[in-house]
Design an enzyme around this catalytic site. Structure first.
Site, PDB file in Angstrom:
ATOM      1  N   TYR A 113       0.677  -0.860   0.523  1.00 22.45           N
ATOM      2  CA  TYR A 113      -0.014   0.097  -0.224  1.00 22.45           C
ATOM      3  C   TYR A 113       0.373   1.292   0.272  1.00 22.45           C
ATOM      4  O   TYR A 113       1.939   1.601   0.464  1.00 22.45           O
ATOM      5  CB  TYR A 113      -0.507   0.248   1.138  1.00 22.45           C
ATOM      6  CG  TYR A 113      -0.396   0.709   2.724  1.00 22.45           C
ATOM      7  CD1 TYR A 113      -0.143   1.681   3.289  1.00 22.45           C
ATOM      8  CD2 TYR A 113       0.667  -0.148   3.101  1.00 22.45           C
ATOM      9  CE1 TYR A 113      -0.263   1.961   3.998  1.00 22.45           C
ATOM     10  CE2 TYR A 113       1.313   0.212   4.172  1.00 22.45           C
ATOM     11  CZ  TYR A 113       0.937   1.074   4.456  1.00 22.45           C
ATOM     12  OH  TYR A 113       1.411   1.422   6.121  1.00 22.45           O
ATOM     13  N   LYS A 172       6.217  -2.082   1.915  1.00 22.76           N
ATOM     14  CA  LYS A 172       5.618  -1.356   2.273  1.00 22.76           C
ATOM     15  C   LYS A 172       4.340  -2.262   2.828  1.00 22.76           C
ATOM     16  O   LYS A 172       3.561  -1.973   1.628  1.00 22.76           O
ATOM     17  CB  LYS A 172       4.746   0.324   1.846  1.00 22.76           C
ATOM     18  CG  LYS A 172       4.362   1.075   2.604  1.00 22.76           C
ATOM     19  CD  LYS A 172       4.488   2.114   2.279  1.00 22.76           C
ATOM     20  CE  LYS A 172       3.509   3.227   2.774  1.00 22.76           C
ATOM     21  NZ  LYS A 172       4.080   3.642   4.227  1.00 22.76           N
ATOM     22  N   GLU A 214      13.145   2.956  13.142  1.00 25.74           N
ATOM     23  CA  GLU A 214      12.181   3.495  13.147  1.00 25.74           C
ATOM     24  C   GLU A 214      10.761   3.264  13.870  1.00 25.74           C
ATOM     25  O   GLU A 214      11.072   2.738  13.993  1.00 25.74           O
ATOM     26  CB  GLU A 214      11.349   3.505  11.424  1.00 25.74           C
ATOM     27  CG  GLU A 214      11.083   1.805  11.201  1.00 25.74           C
ATOM     28  CD  GLU A 214      10.502   1.849   9.438  1.00 25.74           C
ATOM     29  OE1 GLU A 214      10.529   2.949   9.310  1.00 25.74           O
ATOM     30  OE2 GLU A 214      10.500   0.527   9.687  1.00 25.74           O
ATOM     31  N   LEU A 256      11.350   1.591   6.016  1.00 23.80           N
ATOM     32  CA  LEU A 256      11.056   2.560   5.269  1.00 23.80           C
ATOM     33  C   LEU A 256      11.499   3.566   4.589  1.00 23.80           C
ATOM     34  O   LEU A 256      11.690   3.832   5.181  1.00 23.80           O
ATOM     35  CB  LEU A 256       9.391   2.321   5.611  1.00 23.80           C
ATOM     36  CG  LEU A 256       8.685   2.999   3.910  1.00 23.80           C
ATOM     37  CD1 LEU A 256       7.842   1.352   3.252  1.00 23.80           C
ATOM     38  CD2 LEU A 256       7.409   3.318   4.276  1.00 23.80           C
TER      39      LEU A 256
END
Length: 280
Positions: free
Chosen positions: A33, A143, A175, A199
Site C-alpha cells: 500500500y 510497504k 524507525e 521504510l
C-alpha cells in the site's frame, strides 16, 4: 460524498463497499500500500508515492494492472469525486482473488482506494514516545499490508498515553511504528540509512532535501538509543506530520534544544505542501 471507496473499477461510500472473501488480503495480507494527503483536491507528492508503491509491489512480485500514469489518473479522478478537498488518500494492491493457497495464483491483482476527510497535523504539537524492541521481519523497506507488529505497538503506545513508538534492534534505532525517526545533534541532522530495516519515508526524503537547502549537515548512518535520548531534538516524520518533535521518551524529557532549526524546517515543509496543493 464525504468518503469514497474503490475496488477494481467500482466505487461508492466506504461503509457500503464489499470485497470477495477470497481476496488474498483476507488470508495472507498479500499486498502493498501507499498513502498521502490531498488539499484542494490535489494529491501531495504523488509521483514519489507512486514510485515507492511500484517498488514495493515489484519486490513482492505483484504485477500492478496499471501503468504508473494510469494509476495516477485514477487517483486524481477519485479525489475530485469527494466533497472535501482535504483528504487522506490511501491505495493498495493485493495479489488477486483465488481459493486459499500459499503459492501465487494465476489471477489479476486487485486495486483498492479509500478516501476520507483528514488534515495534516499541527507541527507545533510535541509528541510523547515509547521505545520497543523491533521484532518485525527483515523487509521493512517494503510497504506491506502485514502490519501486526505496528498494530501491537500502536496499542501499547495508546495505553502508555503516548503518540508513537520508536523501534530498535538491540541498541540500534530503526524507525517508528508508522513513521520515521531522526535526531539533531550539534547542528547535524542524523537519520537511519535507507536499508532493509526501515521504510524509505517520503517525508524523510523531503526533510533531508530541506536540510541540504539550508546547509544543515545530514548524516545517514545508524544511531543508538543513547544518542536518541541525548539528542538536541528528536524528529518524527510521516506523510501526515512532516516534522514533529518529541518532548518525552519512556517518561523522560528529551529535545527542545534546537528550536530555530526545527522552525526553519517546519516552515519550509509546510510551504512546500501549500504550494504544491494550491487550488488549480
Amino acid at each position: 460524498m464525504k468518503n469514497l471507496g474503490y475496488y477494481n473499477g467500482e466505487y461508492g461510500l466506504l461503509e457500503e463497499m464489499k470485497i470477495p472473501m477470497n481476496d488474498r488480503v483476507c488470508y495472507f495480507g498479500d499486498g502493498v500500500y501507499d498513502a498521502t494527503y490531498s488539499r484542494n483536491h490535489v494529491i501531495f507528492a504523488l509521483d514519489e508515492h507512486i514510485e515507492r508503491f511500484f517498488n514495493s509491489a515489484g519486490l513482492l512480485r505483484i504485477k500492478i494492472p496499471y501503468s504508473k500514469e494510469e494509476l495516477k489518473e485514477i487517483l486524481k479522478d477519485m479525489v475530485k469525486k469527494v466533497d472535501c478537498g482535504e483528504q487522506f488518500v490511501y491505495w493498495q494492491v493485493t495479489r488477486g482473488t483465488a481459493m486459499r493457497n500459499h503459492a501465487f495464483p494465476d489471477t489479476p491483482a486487485n486495486l483498492w482506494i479509500t478516501l476520507k476527510p483528514a488534515n495534516i497535523k499541527d507541527m507545533s504539537e510535541k509528541a510523547k514516545l515509547i521505545t520497543l524492541e523491533d521484532t518485525r521481519f527483515l523487509h521493512c523497506n517494503i510497504k506491506t499490508l502485514n502490519l501486526l507488529p505496528s498494530v501491537i505497538a500502536a496499542q501499547k503506545t495508546e495505553e502508555a498515553g503516548c503518540q508513537e513508538a520508536v523501534f530498535h534492534r538491540g541498541d540500534r534505532v530503526t524507525e517508528c511504528a508508522h513513521s520515521n525517526v531522526s535526531i539533531i545533534k550539534d547542528g547535524i541532522f542524523k537519520t537511519a540509512p535507507a536499508d532493509n530495516l526501515i521504510l524509505p519515508g517520503i517525508a524523510r526524503a523531503h526533510i533531508i532535501k530541506m536540510c541540504k537547502k539550508f546547509e544543515i549537515p545530514v548524516n545517514e548512518t545508524a544511531f543508538t538509543l543513547k544518542e536518541l535520548m541525548e539528542a538536541d531534538e528528536v524528529v518524527v516524520t510521516s506523510s501526515g506530520q512532516f516534522c514533529i518533535t518529541a518532548c518525552e521518551i519512556d517518561g523522560k524529557p528529551v529535545g527542545g534544544k534546537a528550536p530555530e532549526i526545527i522552525k526553519k524546517l517546519q516552515d519550509a515543509l509546510l510551504n512546500e505542501f501549500l504550494e504544491e496543493t494550491k487550488e488549480e
